[in-house]
Design a protein around this motif. Sequence first.
Motif, PDB file in Angstrom:
ATOM      1  N   ILE A 183     -64.749 -38.987  30.322  1.00 52.34           N
ATOM      2  CA  ILE A 183     -65.309 -38.143  29.257  1.00 52.34           C
ATOM      3  C   ILE A 183     -66.575 -37.438  29.745  1.00 52.34           C
ATOM      4  N   THR A 184     -67.418 -38.174  30.459  1.00 53.88           N
ATOM      5  CA  THR A 184     -68.665 -37.597  30.970  1.00 53.88           C
ATOM      6  C   THR A 184     -68.387 -36.423  31.892  1.00 53.88           C
ATOM      7  N   PHE A 185     -67.495 -36.622  32.846  1.00 54.48           N
ATOM      8  CA  PHE A 185     -67.262 -35.583  33.845  1.00 54.48           C
ATOM      9  C   PHE A 185     -66.326 -34.486  33.352  1.00 54.48           C
ATOM     10  N   ALA A 186     -65.587 -34.743  32.286  1.00 56.56           N
ATOM     11  CA  ALA A 186     -64.763 -33.682  31.701  1.00 56.56           C
ATOM     12  C   ALA A 186     -65.639 -32.522  31.234  1.00 56.56           C
ATOM     13  N   GLY A 187     -66.828 -32.836  30.779  1.00 58.17           N
ATOM     14  CA  GLY A 187     -67.749 -31.798  30.325  1.00 58.17           C
ATOM     15  C   GLY A 187     -68.645 -31.245  31.414  1.00 58.17           C
ATOM     16  N   LEU A 188     -68.614 -31.881  32.582  1.00 52.92           N
ATOM     17  CA  LEU A 188     -69.505 -31.467  33.665  1.00 52.92           C
ATOM     18  C   LEU A 188     -68.821 -30.665  34.764  1.00 52.92           C
ATOM     19  N   MET A 189     -67.508 -30.860  34.905  1.00 47.54           N
ATOM     20  CA  MET A 189     -66.806 -30.196  36.003  1.00 47.54           C
ATOM     21  C   MET A 189     -66.686 -28.702  35.731  1.00 47.54           C
ATOM     22  N   PRO A 190     -66.865 -27.872  36.753  1.00 51.62           N
ATOM     23  CA  PRO A 190     -66.743 -26.415  36.574  1.00 51.62           C
ATOM     24  C   PRO A 190     -65.339 -26.020  36.137  1.00 51.62           C
TER      25      PRO A 190
END
Length: 198
Positions: A183-190
């Motif tokens: 969930i954290t990286f779903a919003g952070l990845m380009p």
Amino acid sequence: MYFQKTRELLIQQATDLFYKHGYTKTPIRKITENLQVENTIIYYYFKNKDELLFCIIESMLDQAISSLKDIIRCYSDPLERVQQMIFFQINLLADRKKEVKIFVEDTNKLSMEMQKNIRYRERYIYDLYAEQFSLLIKEKTIKNIEVSIIIFSLFGTINWIYRWFREDGALPLEVVAMRTIEITFAGLMPERSGEKHV
């Protein structure tokens, strides 16, 4: 040996009682009563109840710092490194759930000087993460979002897990950790080329 053993027993008993009843509602006599020792013995090992609380929180944070530094040394890939840091910190609940609850709920009961020492350790952990997320932004692995927002959002999520997670629940803690990372990286990845969001 006896000195260290008695000190450890006092810390463990206090941890159990602070976790169950809260720091404020746990008198010193209750700690010593359960160990069947005189009330005054606690002052041979600790100046007061505040120092006992401080030792519990300090030990947990120092373990976290040491383990996070080990992870940073062991993983060469920056993305895997920070994901392993998050995975470790969430799984700390498996071993030190009581200490985590005490840390979140009772740190503000400490003296100002002791709180300052705890904040120093919190800041150290923050800086470990900030270095890793800044590197990911520099390498364009994640979006260029303010690092402070990323970390405080992440810490807020991690520190709240102890309130709702149940060991006998549907999800093992390892799965909770993995889903939190996703969930954290779903919003952070380009966004990928051609990818559109409504």
